[in-house]
Enzyme design. Structure first.
Site, short mmCIF file in Angstrom:
data_model
loop_
_atom_site.label_atom_id
_atom_site.label_comp_id
_atom_site.label_asym_id
_atom_site.label_seq_id
_atom_site.Cartn_x
_atom_site.Cartn_y
_atom_site.Cartn_z
N HIS A 161 -37.79 -11.27 6.80
CA HIS A 161 -37.11 -11.43 8.10
C HIS A 161 -37.12 -12.90 8.52
O HIS A 161 -37.36 -13.22 9.69
CB HIS A 161 -37.76 -10.55 9.17
CG HIS A 161 -37.47 -9.07 8.99
ND1 HIS A 161 -36.26 -8.51 9.30
CD2 HIS A 161 -38.25 -8.07 8.49
CE1 HIS A 161 -36.30 -7.20 9.03
NE2 HIS A 161 -37.48 -6.92 8.54
N ASP B 81 -36.67 -13.29 13.90
CA ASP B 81 -36.14 -12.37 12.89
C ASP B 81 -34.96 -13.05 12.19
O ASP B 81 -34.65 -14.22 12.47
CB ASP B 81 -35.72 -11.02 13.52
CG ASP B 81 -35.99 -9.86 12.55
OD1 ASP B 81 -35.47 -9.92 11.42
OD2 ASP B 81 -36.71 -8.93 12.92
N ASP C 35 -43.12 -6.55 7.39
CA ASP C 35 -42.34 -5.37 7.00
C ASP C 35 -41.10 -5.74 6.20
O ASP C 35 -40.62 -6.87 6.26
CB ASP C 35 -41.89 -4.60 8.26
CG ASP C 35 -41.06 -5.48 9.20
OD1 ASP C 35 -41.43 -6.65 9.37
OD2 ASP C 35 -40.05 -5.00 9.75
N GLU C 36 -40.60 -4.76 5.46
CA GLU C 36 -39.28 -4.80 4.81
C GLU C 36 -39.04 -6.10 4.04
O GLU C 36 -38.03 -6.77 4.22
CB GLU C 36 -38.18 -4.62 5.87
CG GLU C 36 -38.28 -3.30 6.61
CD GLU C 36 -37.20 -3.11 7.67
OE1 GLU C 36 -36.65 -2.00 7.73
OE2 GLU C 36 -36.91 -4.06 8.42
N TYR D 33 -39.28 5.20 18.33
CA TYR D 33 -38.20 4.23 18.15
C TYR D 33 -37.10 4.47 19.19
O TYR D 33 -36.27 5.36 19.06
CB TYR D 33 -37.67 4.29 16.72
CG TYR D 33 -38.40 3.28 15.83
CD1 TYR D 33 -39.79 3.20 15.88
CD2 TYR D 33 -37.72 2.39 15.01
CE1 TYR D 33 -40.48 2.26 15.12
CE2 TYR D 33 -38.41 1.45 14.24
CZ TYR D 33 -39.79 1.39 14.31
OH TYR D 33 -40.46 0.46 13.57
N ARG E 282 -32.68 -10.00 17.80
CA ARG E 282 -31.34 -9.47 17.50
C ARG E 282 -30.41 -9.76 18.67
O ARG E 282 -29.30 -10.23 18.49
CB ARG E 282 -31.40 -7.97 17.21
CG ARG E 282 -31.72 -7.60 15.77
CD ARG E 282 -32.90 -8.35 15.17
NE ARG E 282 -33.24 -7.94 13.83
CZ ARG E 282 -34.12 -6.98 13.52
NH1 ARG E 282 -34.77 -6.33 14.47
NH2 ARG E 282 -34.35 -6.68 12.26
N ASP F 74 -34.61 2.76 19.85
CA ASP F 74 -33.23 2.40 19.50
C ASP F 74 -32.50 3.63 18.96
O ASP F 74 -31.28 3.60 18.79
CB ASP F 74 -33.17 1.24 18.49
CG ASP F 74 -34.01 1.47 17.24
OD1 ASP F 74 -34.97 2.28 17.28
OD2 ASP F 74 -33.71 0.83 16.22
N TRP G 79 -35.80 -2.04 19.27
CA TRP G 79 -35.04 -2.96 18.41
C TRP G 79 -33.64 -3.09 18.98
O TRP G 79 -32.98 -2.10 19.25
CB TRP G 79 -35.00 -2.42 16.98
CG TRP G 79 -36.37 -2.20 16.41
CD1 TRP G 79 -37.03 -1.02 16.28
CD2 TRP G 79 -37.27 -3.21 15.93
NE1 TRP G 79 -38.29 -1.24 15.74
CE2 TRP G 79 -38.45 -2.56 15.52
CE3 TRP G 79 -37.19 -4.61 15.80
CZ2 TRP G 79 -39.55 -3.26 14.99
CZ3 TRP G 79 -38.27 -5.29 15.28
CH2 TRP G 79 -39.44 -4.62 14.89
N THR G 80 -33.18 -4.33 19.15
CA THR G 80 -31.99 -4.53 20.00
C THR G 80 -30.70 -4.87 19.23
O THR G 80 -29.81 -5.51 19.78
CB THR G 80 -32.26 -5.65 21.02
OG1 THR G 80 -32.63 -6.84 20.31
CG2 THR G 80 -33.36 -5.27 21.98
N GLU G 81 -30.59 -4.43 17.97
CA GLU G 81 -29.32 -4.66 17.26
C GLU G 81 -28.13 -4.25 18.12
O GLU G 81 -27.11 -4.93 18.16
CB GLU G 81 -29.28 -3.85 15.96
CG GLU G 81 -30.09 -4.43 14.81
CD GLU G 81 -31.50 -3.86 14.75
OE1 GLU G 81 -32.01 -3.40 15.80
OE2 GLU G 81 -32.10 -3.89 13.66
C1 ACM Z 1 -39.69 -2.05 11.47
O1 ACM Z 1 -39.11 -1.20 12.15
N1 ACM Z 1 -39.08 -2.66 10.47
C2 ACM Z 1 -41.07 -2.40 11.75
#
Ligand code: ACM
Length: 533
Positions: free
Chosen positions: A267, A195, A331-332, A423, A166, A425, A474-476
Protein backbone atom coordinates in the site's frame (compact mmCIF):
# COMPACT_ATOMS: atom_id res chain seq x y z
CA UNK A 1 -60.95 7.62 38.92
CA UNK A 2 -58.53 8.02 36.07
CA UNK A 3 -58.46 11.78 36.51
CA UNK A 4 -57.82 11.29 40.21
CA UNK A 5 -54.83 9.02 39.53
CA UNK A 6 -53.42 11.52 37.08
CA UNK A 7 -53.76 14.27 39.68
CA UNK A 8 -51.91 12.12 42.25
CA UNK A 9 -49.23 11.38 39.68
CA UNK A 10 -48.78 15.07 38.92
CA UNK A 11 -48.50 15.88 42.63
CA UNK A 12 -45.97 13.15 43.27
CA UNK A 13 -44.05 14.16 40.21
CA UNK A 14 -43.83 17.74 41.48
CA UNK A 15 -42.48 16.26 44.72
CA UNK A 16 -39.72 14.61 42.71
CA UNK A 17 -41.11 11.09 42.46
CA UNK A 18 -40.35 9.71 39.07
CA UNK A 19 -42.38 7.17 37.19
CA UNK A 20 -39.45 6.06 35.18
CA UNK A 21 -39.38 2.58 33.84
CA UNK A 22 -36.54 0.82 32.19
CA UNK A 23 -38.38 1.81 29.01
CA UNK A 24 -37.58 5.48 29.58
CA UNK A 25 -33.86 4.92 29.95
CA UNK A 26 -32.13 4.57 26.63
CA UNK A 27 -28.44 4.43 27.41
CA UNK A 28 -26.12 3.11 24.67
CA UNK A 29 -23.89 1.26 25.35
CA UNK A 30 -25.95 -0.53 27.96
CA UNK A 31 -24.46 -0.14 31.46
CA UNK A 32 -23.30 -3.12 33.50
CA UNK A 33 -25.79 -2.49 36.32
CA UNK A 34 -28.74 -0.10 36.28
CA UNK A 35 -31.54 0.30 38.77
CA UNK A 36 -34.31 2.88 38.62
CA UNK A 37 -34.51 5.16 41.62
CA UNK A 38 -37.75 6.40 43.19
CA UNK A 39 -37.12 10.14 42.65
CA UNK A 40 -36.00 12.26 39.75
CA UNK A 41 -33.75 15.31 39.94
CA UNK A 42 -34.82 18.76 38.83
CA UNK A 43 -32.03 20.68 37.14
CA UNK A 44 -32.43 24.47 37.33
CA UNK A 45 -30.25 27.53 36.90
CA UNK A 46 -29.67 27.34 40.69
CA UNK A 47 -28.14 23.85 40.56
CA UNK A 48 -24.50 23.95 41.69
CA UNK A 49 -21.57 21.74 40.71
CA UNK A 50 -19.02 20.68 43.29
CA UNK A 51 -15.76 18.96 42.31
CA UNK A 52 -13.76 17.12 44.95
CA UNK A 53 -10.41 18.05 43.40
CA UNK A 54 -8.99 20.14 40.59
CA UNK A 55 -8.60 16.93 38.52
CA UNK A 56 -12.35 17.16 37.90
CA UNK A 57 -12.49 20.79 36.81
CA UNK A 58 -12.32 19.85 33.11
CA UNK A 59 -15.25 17.49 33.75
CA UNK A 60 -17.28 20.31 35.30
CA UNK A 61 -16.49 22.49 32.31
CA UNK A 62 -17.49 19.68 29.98
CA UNK A 63 -20.80 19.29 31.82
CA UNK A 64 -21.39 23.02 31.71
CA UNK A 65 -20.75 23.11 27.97
CA UNK A 66 -23.38 20.42 27.61
CA UNK A 67 -25.92 22.23 29.82
CA UNK A 68 -25.26 25.39 27.86
CA UNK A 69 -25.70 23.61 24.54
CA UNK A 70 -28.95 21.96 25.61
CA UNK A 71 -30.53 24.63 27.84
CA UNK A 72 -28.67 27.90 27.22
CA UNK A 73 -27.21 28.55 30.70
CA UNK A 74 -24.22 27.56 32.82
CA UNK A 75 -24.11 26.23 36.38
CA UNK A 76 -22.01 27.71 39.17
CA UNK A 77 -19.19 25.77 40.78
CA UNK A 78 -19.09 25.78 44.59
CA UNK A 79 -16.20 25.00 46.86
CA UNK A 80 -18.46 23.12 49.31
CA UNK A 81 -20.89 20.37 48.52
CA UNK A 82 -24.44 21.44 49.27
CA UNK A 83 -26.94 18.72 50.09
CA UNK A 84 -29.72 20.00 47.86
CA UNK A 85 -29.86 20.81 44.18
CA UNK A 86 -26.28 19.89 43.45
CA UNK A 87 -24.08 17.81 41.22
CA UNK A 88 -21.05 16.14 42.76
CA UNK A 89 -18.07 15.00 40.67
CA UNK A 90 -15.65 13.09 42.88
CA UNK A 91 -13.25 10.18 43.23
CA UNK A 92 -14.73 6.84 44.24
CA UNK A 93 -14.47 5.85 47.91
CA UNK A 94 -11.49 3.56 48.42
CA UNK A 95 -12.06 0.49 50.56
CA UNK A 96 -8.42 -0.66 50.83
CA UNK A 97 -9.21 -4.02 49.27
CA UNK A 98 -9.34 -2.97 45.67
CA UNK A 99 -8.79 0.24 43.79
CA UNK A 100 -11.72 0.91 41.50
CA UNK A 101 -10.76 0.51 37.84
CA UNK A 102 -9.67 3.70 36.08
CA UNK A 103 -12.51 3.39 33.57
CA UNK A 104 -15.33 2.52 36.03
CA UNK A 105 -17.93 4.94 37.38
CA UNK A 106 -20.94 5.19 39.69
CA UNK A 107 -23.82 7.48 38.80
CA UNK A 108 -26.62 8.11 41.28
CA UNK A 109 -29.50 10.46 40.52
CA UNK A 110 -32.05 11.23 43.23
CA UNK A 111 -34.19 14.23 44.09
CA UNK A 112 -31.40 16.01 46.02
CA UNK A 113 -28.38 15.46 43.86
CA UNK A 114 -26.59 13.88 40.98
CA UNK A 115 -23.41 12.13 42.04
CA UNK A 116 -20.81 10.79 39.65
CA UNK A 117 -17.91 8.96 41.23
CA UNK A 118 -14.88 7.70 39.37
CA UNK A 119 -11.29 8.30 38.52
CA UNK A 120 -10.95 10.93 35.79
CA UNK A 121 -11.49 8.54 32.87
CA UNK A 122 -14.37 6.68 34.51
CA UNK A 123 -15.95 9.94 35.57
CA UNK A 124 -15.85 11.09 31.97
CA UNK A 125 -17.82 7.98 30.99
CA UNK A 126 -20.26 8.77 33.79
CA UNK A 127 -20.79 12.20 32.27
CA UNK A 128 -21.40 10.60 28.88
CA UNK A 129 -24.13 8.50 30.50
CA UNK A 130 -25.60 11.54 32.26
CA UNK A 131 -25.65 13.36 28.92
CA UNK A 132 -27.94 10.63 27.60
CA UNK A 133 -30.30 11.14 30.55
CA UNK A 134 -30.64 14.87 29.92
CA UNK A 135 -33.89 15.52 28.06
CA UNK A 136 -33.43 17.50 24.88
CA UNK A 137 -36.22 19.92 25.69
CA UNK A 138 -35.90 23.35 27.28
CA UNK A 139 -37.84 24.42 30.37
CA UNK A 140 -37.43 26.16 33.71
CA UNK A 141 -36.84 22.78 35.34
CA UNK A 142 -35.28 19.82 33.59
CA UNK A 143 -36.25 16.43 35.04
CA UNK A 144 -33.57 13.76 35.08
CA UNK A 145 -34.80 10.26 35.96
CA UNK A 146 -33.70 8.69 39.25
CA UNK A 147 -31.14 5.96 38.62
CA UNK A 148 -28.34 4.09 40.28
CA UNK A 149 -25.72 2.91 37.80
CA UNK A 150 -22.45 1.01 38.26
CA UNK A 151 -20.61 0.66 35.02
CA UNK A 152 -17.30 -0.24 33.43
CA UNK A 153 -16.35 -1.56 30.00
CA UNK A 154 -16.01 -5.21 29.06
CA UNK A 155 -12.94 -4.50 26.88
CA UNK A 156 -10.05 -2.07 27.31
CA UNK A 157 -9.79 -1.43 23.53
CA UNK A 158 -12.89 0.04 21.89
CA UNK A 159 -11.91 1.37 18.51
CA UNK A 160 -13.16 3.13 15.43
CA UNK A 161 -11.01 3.44 12.33
CA UNK A 162 -11.16 6.01 9.54
CA UNK A 163 -9.41 5.78 6.19
CA UNK A 164 -8.55 9.29 5.01
CA UNK A 165 -6.20 8.07 2.25
CA UNK A 166 -8.79 6.93 -0.30
CA UNK A 167 -10.80 10.10 0.28
CA UNK A 168 -9.37 12.89 2.37
CA UNK A 169 -11.64 14.06 5.20
CA UNK A 170 -11.34 17.60 6.61
CA UNK A 171 -10.11 18.26 10.16
CA UNK A 172 -13.52 19.58 11.23
CA UNK A 173 -15.11 16.29 10.27
CA UNK A 174 -12.39 14.25 11.98
CA UNK A 175 -13.20 16.16 15.18
CA UNK A 176 -16.93 15.54 14.77
CA UNK A 177 -16.18 11.83 14.28
CA UNK A 178 -14.10 11.84 17.48
CA UNK A 179 -16.88 13.64 19.34
CA UNK A 180 -19.41 11.03 18.26
CA UNK A 181 -17.02 8.25 19.23
CA UNK A 182 -16.66 9.82 22.69
CA UNK A 183 -20.43 9.97 23.11
CA UNK A 184 -20.48 6.21 22.82
CA UNK A 185 -17.43 5.57 25.01
CA UNK A 186 -14.94 4.48 22.34
CA UNK A 187 -11.35 5.08 23.44
CA UNK A 188 -9.13 4.47 20.36
CA UNK A 189 -9.25 6.31 17.05
CA UNK A 190 -7.29 4.42 14.39
CA UNK A 191 -6.33 7.00 11.76
CA UNK A 192 -5.41 5.35 8.45
CA UNK A 193 -3.16 8.09 7.08
CA UNK A 194 -1.33 6.56 4.13
CA UNK A 195 -2.23 4.26 1.28
CA UNK A 196 -1.80 3.75 -2.46
CA UNK A 197 -4.25 6.56 -3.27
CA UNK A 198 -2.85 9.25 -0.99
CA UNK A 199 -0.31 10.22 1.70
CA UNK A 200 -2.06 12.48 4.24
CA UNK A 201 0.48 13.28 7.00
CA UNK A 202 3.05 16.07 6.69
CA UNK A 203 6.60 14.79 7.17
CA UNK A 204 9.05 17.72 7.31
CA UNK A 205 12.09 15.73 6.25
CA UNK A 206 10.37 14.39 3.12
CA UNK A 207 8.14 17.20 1.77
CA UNK A 208 7.42 15.38 -1.49
CA UNK A 209 5.33 12.84 0.46
CA UNK A 210 2.58 15.45 0.61
CA UNK A 211 3.62 17.68 -2.34
CA UNK A 212 3.38 14.70 -4.68
CA UNK A 213 1.87 11.84 -2.66
CA UNK A 214 -1.28 13.61 -1.43
CA UNK A 215 -2.64 14.34 -4.92
CA UNK A 216 -4.17 12.38 -7.73
CA UNK A 217 -5.47 13.84 -10.98
CA UNK A 218 -8.72 11.88 -10.89
CA UNK A 219 -10.49 8.89 -9.39
CA UNK A 220 -12.26 5.83 -10.77
CA UNK A 221 -15.85 6.74 -11.50
CA UNK A 222 -18.60 4.69 -9.86
CA UNK A 223 -18.35 1.03 -8.93
CA UNK A 224 -15.00 -0.68 -9.49
CA UNK A 225 -14.32 -2.15 -12.92
CA UNK A 226 -11.05 -3.54 -14.25
CA UNK A 227 -11.08 -0.98 -17.05
CA UNK A 228 -10.38 2.46 -15.65
CA UNK A 229 -12.94 5.22 -16.09
CA UNK A 230 -11.80 8.53 -14.58
CA UNK A 231 -14.12 11.13 -13.07
CA UNK A 232 -11.84 13.96 -14.25
CA UNK A 233 -11.83 15.53 -10.77
CA UNK A 234 -8.45 16.12 -9.05
CA UNK A 235 -8.43 14.87 -5.44
CA UNK A 236 -6.00 15.80 -2.68
CA UNK A 237 -5.44 16.92 0.88
CA UNK A 238 -3.23 16.31 3.87
CA UNK A 239 -2.93 17.24 7.54
CA UNK A 240 -0.17 19.60 8.64
CA UNK A 241 1.72 18.60 11.76
CA UNK A 242 -0.05 21.42 13.62
CA UNK A 243 -3.45 20.06 12.57
CA UNK A 244 -2.49 16.58 13.69
CA UNK A 245 -1.42 17.87 17.10
CA UNK A 246 -4.73 19.70 17.36
CA UNK A 247 -6.70 16.53 16.58
CA UNK A 248 -4.64 14.54 19.10
CA UNK A 249 -5.29 17.17 21.81
CA UNK A 250 -8.98 17.24 20.94
CA UNK A 251 -9.23 13.47 21.24
CA UNK A 252 -7.23 13.37 24.47
CA UNK A 253 -9.73 15.69 26.17
CA UNK A 254 -12.33 13.05 25.34
CA UNK A 255 -10.21 10.14 26.64
CA UNK A 256 -9.54 8.92 23.12
CA UNK A 257 -6.06 7.85 22.04
CA UNK A 258 -5.25 8.42 18.37
CA UNK A 259 -3.27 5.61 16.73
CA UNK A 260 -1.67 6.60 13.42
CA UNK A 261 -1.27 4.02 10.67
CA UNK A 262 1.67 4.31 8.28
CA UNK A 263 1.26 1.49 5.74
CA UNK A 264 4.25 -0.70 4.90
CA UNK A 265 5.69 -2.56 3.06
CA UNK A 266 2.69 -2.60 0.66
CA UNK A 267 0.00 0.00 0.00
CA UNK A 268 3.00 2.22 -0.75
CA UNK A 269 2.23 3.68 -4.19
CA UNK A 270 1.75 7.28 -3.01
CA UNK A 271 5.01 7.26 -1.02
CA UNK A 272 6.88 5.73 -3.96
CA UNK A 273 5.43 8.25 -6.41
CA UNK A 274 7.17 10.85 -4.23
CA UNK A 275 10.38 8.89 -3.55
CA UNK A 276 10.80 6.14 -6.19
CA UNK A 277 14.32 5.31 -4.89
CA UNK A 278 12.68 3.34 -2.03
CA UNK A 279 11.00 0.88 -4.40
CA UNK A 280 12.69 -2.17 -5.94
CA UNK A 281 12.15 -1.10 -9.59
CA UNK A 282 14.47 1.20 -11.49
CA UNK A 283 13.07 3.31 -14.35
CA UNK A 284 9.53 2.54 -13.22
CA UNK A 285 6.59 4.92 -13.37
CA UNK A 286 5.34 4.98 -9.76
CA UNK A 287 2.12 6.97 -9.34
CA UNK A 288 -0.54 7.84 -6.80
CA UNK A 289 -3.23 5.30 -7.63
CA UNK A 290 -6.57 6.43 -9.03
CA UNK A 291 -8.48 3.22 -8.62
CA UNK A 292 -9.09 0.54 -5.97
CA UNK A 293 -7.69 -2.88 -5.19
CA UNK A 294 -4.20 -4.12 -4.36
CA UNK A 295 -1.06 -3.00 -6.19
CA UNK A 296 2.41 -4.40 -6.77
CA UNK A 297 4.17 -1.19 -5.71
CA UNK A 298 6.07 -2.03 -2.54
CA UNK A 299 8.93 -0.71 -0.39
CA UNK A 300 12.27 -2.43 -1.10
CA UNK A 301 14.00 -3.71 2.08
CA UNK A 302 17.24 -1.75 1.55
CA UNK A 303 19.09 0.12 4.31
CA UNK A 304 18.12 3.38 2.57
CA UNK A 305 14.43 2.44 2.74
CA UNK A 306 14.68 1.55 6.43
CA UNK A 307 16.43 4.87 7.10
CA UNK A 308 13.56 6.65 5.31
CA UNK A 309 10.86 4.74 7.17
CA UNK A 310 12.60 5.29 10.51
CA UNK A 311 12.73 9.03 9.81
CA UNK A 312 9.01 9.02 8.92
CA UNK A 313 8.17 7.02 12.04
CA UNK A 314 10.31 9.30 14.23
CA UNK A 315 8.30 12.35 13.13
CA UNK A 316 5.07 10.36 13.46
CA UNK A 317 5.89 9.22 17.01
CA UNK A 318 6.53 12.83 18.03
CA UNK A 319 3.05 13.81 16.84
CA UNK A 320 1.29 11.08 18.82
CA UNK A 321 3.04 11.22 22.20
CA UNK A 322 0.18 9.59 24.12
CA UNK A 323 -0.34 6.61 21.86
CA UNK A 324 1.39 3.49 23.12
CA UNK A 325 0.89 2.09 19.62
CA UNK A 326 1.95 2.77 16.05
CA UNK A 327 0.04 0.79 13.38
CA UNK A 328 2.23 -0.25 10.45
CA UNK A 329 -0.36 -1.90 8.21
CA UNK A 330 1.32 -5.00 6.79
CA UNK A 331 -1.79 -6.17 4.90
CA UNK A 332 -2.30 -7.25 1.28
CA UNK A 333 1.34 -7.22 0.24
CA UNK A 334 1.85 -8.37 -3.36
CA UNK A 335 5.42 -9.64 -3.53
CA UNK A 336 6.08 -9.64 -7.30
CA UNK A 337 8.58 -6.79 -7.17
CA UNK A 338 10.55 -8.59 -4.46
CA UNK A 339 10.59 -11.80 -6.50
CA UNK A 340 11.95 -9.86 -9.47
CA UNK A 341 14.56 -7.95 -7.44
CA UNK A 342 18.21 -9.05 -7.46
CA UNK A 343 18.67 -7.14 -4.21
CA UNK A 344 15.84 -9.04 -2.46
CA UNK A 345 17.02 -12.42 -3.76
CA UNK A 346 20.53 -11.67 -2.40
CA UNK A 347 18.98 -10.54 0.90
CA UNK A 348 17.14 -13.86 1.18
CA UNK A 349 20.43 -15.76 0.86
CA UNK A 350 22.27 -13.45 3.24
CA UNK A 351 19.56 -13.55 5.91
CA UNK A 352 18.57 -17.18 5.32
CA UNK A 353 14.96 -16.30 4.39
CA UNK A 354 13.18 -19.16 2.67
CA UNK A 355 10.57 -17.18 0.72
CA UNK A 356 9.00 -13.74 0.26
CA UNK A 357 6.72 -14.29 3.29
CA UNK A 358 9.87 -14.47 5.35
CA UNK A 359 11.12 -11.30 3.67
CA UNK A 360 7.91 -9.61 4.84
CA UNK A 361 8.50 -10.97 8.34
CA UNK A 362 12.11 -9.69 8.22
CA UNK A 363 10.77 -6.28 7.16
CA UNK A 364 8.17 -6.08 9.92
CA UNK A 365 10.53 -7.35 12.63
CA UNK A 366 13.07 -4.69 11.71
CA UNK A 367 10.40 -2.00 11.96
CA UNK A 368 9.18 -3.44 15.26
CA UNK A 369 12.71 -3.34 16.73
CA UNK A 370 12.88 0.34 15.81
CA UNK A 371 9.45 1.16 17.30
CA UNK A 372 10.20 -0.78 20.48
CA UNK A 373 13.51 1.11 20.82
CA UNK A 374 11.44 4.32 20.82
CA UNK A 375 9.14 2.94 23.53
CA UNK A 376 6.25 2.20 21.15
CA UNK A 377 4.30 -0.99 20.57
CA UNK A 378 3.53 -2.11 17.03
CA UNK A 379 0.12 -3.10 15.67
CA UNK A 380 -0.23 -4.83 12.30
CA UNK A 381 -3.05 -6.42 10.29
CA UNK A 382 -3.16 -10.20 10.58
CA UNK A 383 -0.95 -10.79 7.50
CA UNK A 384 1.98 -10.03 9.80
CA UNK A 385 1.50 -13.60 11.04
CA UNK A 386 2.71 -14.88 7.64
CA UNK A 387 6.37 -15.85 7.63
CA UNK A 388 6.62 -15.50 11.42
CA UNK A 389 5.21 -12.93 13.82
CA UNK A 390 7.39 -10.10 15.16
CA UNK A 391 8.06 -10.88 18.82
CA UNK A 392 5.98 -8.16 20.53
CA UNK A 393 3.40 -7.34 17.88
CA UNK A 394 -0.29 -6.75 18.57
CA UNK A 395 -2.39 -8.30 15.80
CA UNK A 396 -5.46 -6.63 14.33
CA UNK A 397 -7.52 -9.49 12.93
CA UNK A 398 -9.54 -8.51 9.85
CA UNK A 399 -9.71 -11.64 7.65
CA UNK A 400 -12.14 -13.20 10.12
CA UNK A 401 -11.23 -14.06 13.71
CA UNK A 402 -8.78 -16.87 12.96
CA UNK A 403 -5.70 -14.66 12.69
CA UNK A 404 -6.55 -13.22 16.09
CA UNK A 405 -7.09 -16.68 17.55
CA UNK A 406 -3.71 -17.87 16.21
CA UNK A 407 -2.02 -14.74 17.57
CA UNK A 408 -3.58 -15.16 21.04
CA UNK A 409 -2.45 -18.79 21.09
CA UNK A 410 1.07 -17.53 20.28
CA UNK A 411 0.71 -15.20 23.31
CA UNK A 412 0.21 -11.96 21.40
CA UNK A 413 -2.30 -9.24 22.11
CA UNK A 414 -5.21 -9.05 19.67
CA UNK A 415 -7.78 -6.54 18.47
CA UNK A 416 -10.70 -8.05 16.56
CA UNK A 417 -12.06 -6.22 13.52
CA UNK A 418 -13.27 -9.01 11.22
CA UNK A 419 -14.90 -8.15 7.90
CA UNK A 420 -18.00 -10.21 8.80
CA UNK A 421 -18.96 -7.86 11.66
CA UNK A 422 -16.97 -4.66 11.52
CA UNK A 423 -16.51 -3.44 7.94
CA UNK A 424 -18.71 -0.39 7.68
CA UNK A 425 -17.90 0.08 3.99
CA UNK A 426 -20.17 -2.93 3.36
CA UNK A 427 -23.72 -1.99 2.47
CA UNK A 428 -26.39 -1.84 5.18
CA UNK A 429 -29.50 -2.81 3.23
CA UNK A 430 -30.32 -6.13 1.58
CA UNK A 431 -31.24 -4.40 -1.68
CA UNK A 432 -28.03 -3.11 -3.27
CA UNK A 433 -30.02 -0.99 -5.72
CA UNK A 434 -31.28 1.13 -2.81
CA UNK A 435 -27.82 1.71 -1.30
CA UNK A 436 -25.02 4.03 -2.42
CA UNK A 437 -22.48 2.65 -4.90
CA UNK A 438 -19.95 0.68 -2.88
CA UNK A 439 -18.67 -2.72 -1.83
CA UNK A 440 -20.95 -5.61 -2.73
CA UNK A 441 -20.79 -7.29 0.69
CA UNK A 442 -23.73 -6.86 3.07
CA UNK A 443 -23.44 -6.06 6.79
CA UNK A 444 -26.76 -5.18 8.42
CA UNK A 445 -27.07 -3.43 11.78
CA UNK A 446 -28.22 -6.57 13.55
CA UNK A 447 -25.12 -8.48 12.41
CA UNK A 448 -22.85 -5.74 13.79
CA UNK A 449 -24.81 -5.89 17.03
CA UNK A 450 -24.23 -9.66 17.27
CA UNK A 451 -20.44 -9.18 17.18
CA UNK A 452 -18.57 -10.78 20.07
CA UNK A 453 -14.85 -9.95 19.95
CA UNK A 454 -14.14 -12.85 22.34
CA UNK A 455 -13.71 -16.16 20.50
CA UNK A 456 -15.22 -19.10 22.39
CA UNK A 457 -12.32 -21.42 21.60
CA UNK A 458 -9.69 -19.61 23.68
CA UNK A 459 -8.51 -20.68 27.13
CA UNK A 460 -8.98 -18.27 30.03
CA UNK A 461 -5.35 -17.15 29.79
CA UNK A 462 -5.50 -16.67 26.02
CA UNK A 463 -8.78 -14.75 26.39
CA UNK A 464 -6.96 -12.11 28.46
CA UNK A 465 -5.01 -11.22 25.31
CA UNK A 466 -8.14 -10.13 23.43
CA UNK A 467 -8.02 -6.37 23.98
CA UNK A 468 -11.31 -5.60 22.26
CA UNK A 469 -12.80 -4.76 18.90
CA UNK A 470 -13.02 -2.07 16.27
CA UNK A 471 -15.23 -0.85 13.42
CA UNK A 472 -13.37 -0.08 10.17
CA UNK A 473 -14.33 2.60 7.67
CA UNK A 474 -12.59 2.31 4.28
CA UNK A 475 -13.51 5.30 2.15
CA UNK A 476 -13.06 4.19 -1.48
CA UNK A 477 -16.73 4.99 -2.02
CA UNK A 478 -17.14 7.75 0.57
CA UNK A 479 -16.14 11.05 -0.97
CA UNK A 480 -17.65 13.34 1.65
CA UNK A 481 -18.27 13.49 5.42
CA UNK A 482 -21.99 12.94 4.73
CA UNK A 483 -21.18 9.75 2.85
CA UNK A 484 -19.06 8.55 5.78
CA UNK A 485 -21.83 9.35 8.26
CA UNK A 486 -24.33 7.40 6.20
CA UNK A 487 -22.17 4.28 6.31
CA UNK A 488 -21.03 4.60 9.93
CA UNK A 489 -24.36 5.44 11.59
CA UNK A 490 -26.13 3.82 13.21
CA UNK A 491 -23.78 0.81 12.97
CA UNK A 492 -21.22 2.54 15.20
CA UNK A 493 -23.74 2.45 18.08
CA UNK A 494 -24.15 -1.32 17.66
CA UNK A 495 -20.35 -1.66 17.75
CA UNK A 496 -20.20 0.54 20.87
CA UNK A 497 -22.42 -1.89 22.72
CA UNK A 498 -20.52 -4.93 21.37
CA UNK A 499 -17.25 -3.66 22.85
CA UNK A 500 -18.54 -2.07 26.09
CA UNK A 501 -21.51 -4.09 27.38
CA UNK A 502 -21.65 -7.56 28.87
CA UNK A 503 -23.11 -10.25 26.57
CA UNK A 504 -25.82 -11.07 29.15
CA UNK A 505 -26.99 -7.42 29.08
CA UNK A 506 -27.32 -7.31 25.31
CA UNK A 507 -30.55 -7.80 23.41
CA UNK A 508 -31.13 -6.59 19.87
CA UNK A 509 -34.84 -5.80 20.28
CA UNK A 510 -34.08 -3.67 23.32
CA UNK A 511 -31.18 -2.01 21.47
CA UNK A 512 -33.46 -1.12 18.55
CA UNK A 513 -35.93 0.49 20.97
CA UNK A 514 -33.17 2.56 22.61
CA UNK A 515 -31.66 3.39 19.23
CA UNK A 516 -34.73 5.36 18.14
CA UNK A 517 -34.03 7.91 20.89
CA UNK A 518 -30.43 8.21 19.75
CA UNK A 519 -31.44 8.78 16.15
CA UNK A 520 -33.39 11.82 17.36
CA UNK A 521 -30.22 13.03 19.09
CA UNK A 522 -28.13 12.40 15.98
CA UNK A 523 -30.67 14.42 14.00
CA UNK A 524 -30.08 17.37 16.32
CA UNK A 525 -26.35 17.37 15.63
CA UNK A 526 -26.85 16.91 11.91
CA UNK A 527 -25.55 13.36 11.50
CA UNK A 528 -26.71 11.96 8.17
CA UNK A 529 -27.25 8.37 9.32
CA UNK A 530 -28.97 5.63 7.39
CA UNK A 531 -32.45 4.93 8.72
CA UNK A 532 -32.57 1.39 10.11
CA UNK A 533 -34.90 -1.05 8.34
C1 ACM B 1 -7.70 -4.46 5.19
O1 ACM B 1 -8.93 -4.38 5.12
N1 ACM B 1 -6.97 -4.60 4.10
C2 ACM B 1 -7.02 -4.42 6.46
Amino acid sequence: MKRFLVAIAVMLSLAGFSFGQAGDINIIPKPRFLELGPRSFGLTRQTKIHVSSSAYRPHAEFLNDLVYKYYGYRLQLTSRFQKRNSILLAEPPSNHQETPAADAYRLVVDSDSIKILGQPEGLFYGLRTLAQLLPMVKGSEIRIPGVSISDSPRFPYRGMHLDVARHFQPVEFVKKYIDLMAQYKFNYFHWHLTDDQGWRIEIKKYPRLTEVGSKRPETHLGAYTTTFRGDGIPHGGFYTQEQIKEVVRYAKKRYITVIPEIELPGHASAALAAYPQFGCKKDYQYKVQQTWGTFKEIFCPTDETFKFLEDVLTETIALFPDSPYIHIGGDEVLKDHWKESVFVQDLKKRENLKDEHEVQSYFIRRIERFLNSKGKKMIGWDEILDGGLAPNATVMSWRGMKGGIAAARAKHYVIMSPTDFSYFDYRQGSDAAKEPVGQSAFLPLEKVYSFDPMPKELSADEAKLILGGQGNVWTEYMKTPEAVEYMVFPRMLAMAEAVWSLPENRDYTDFRRRLDHHLARLDKVGVKYRKPD
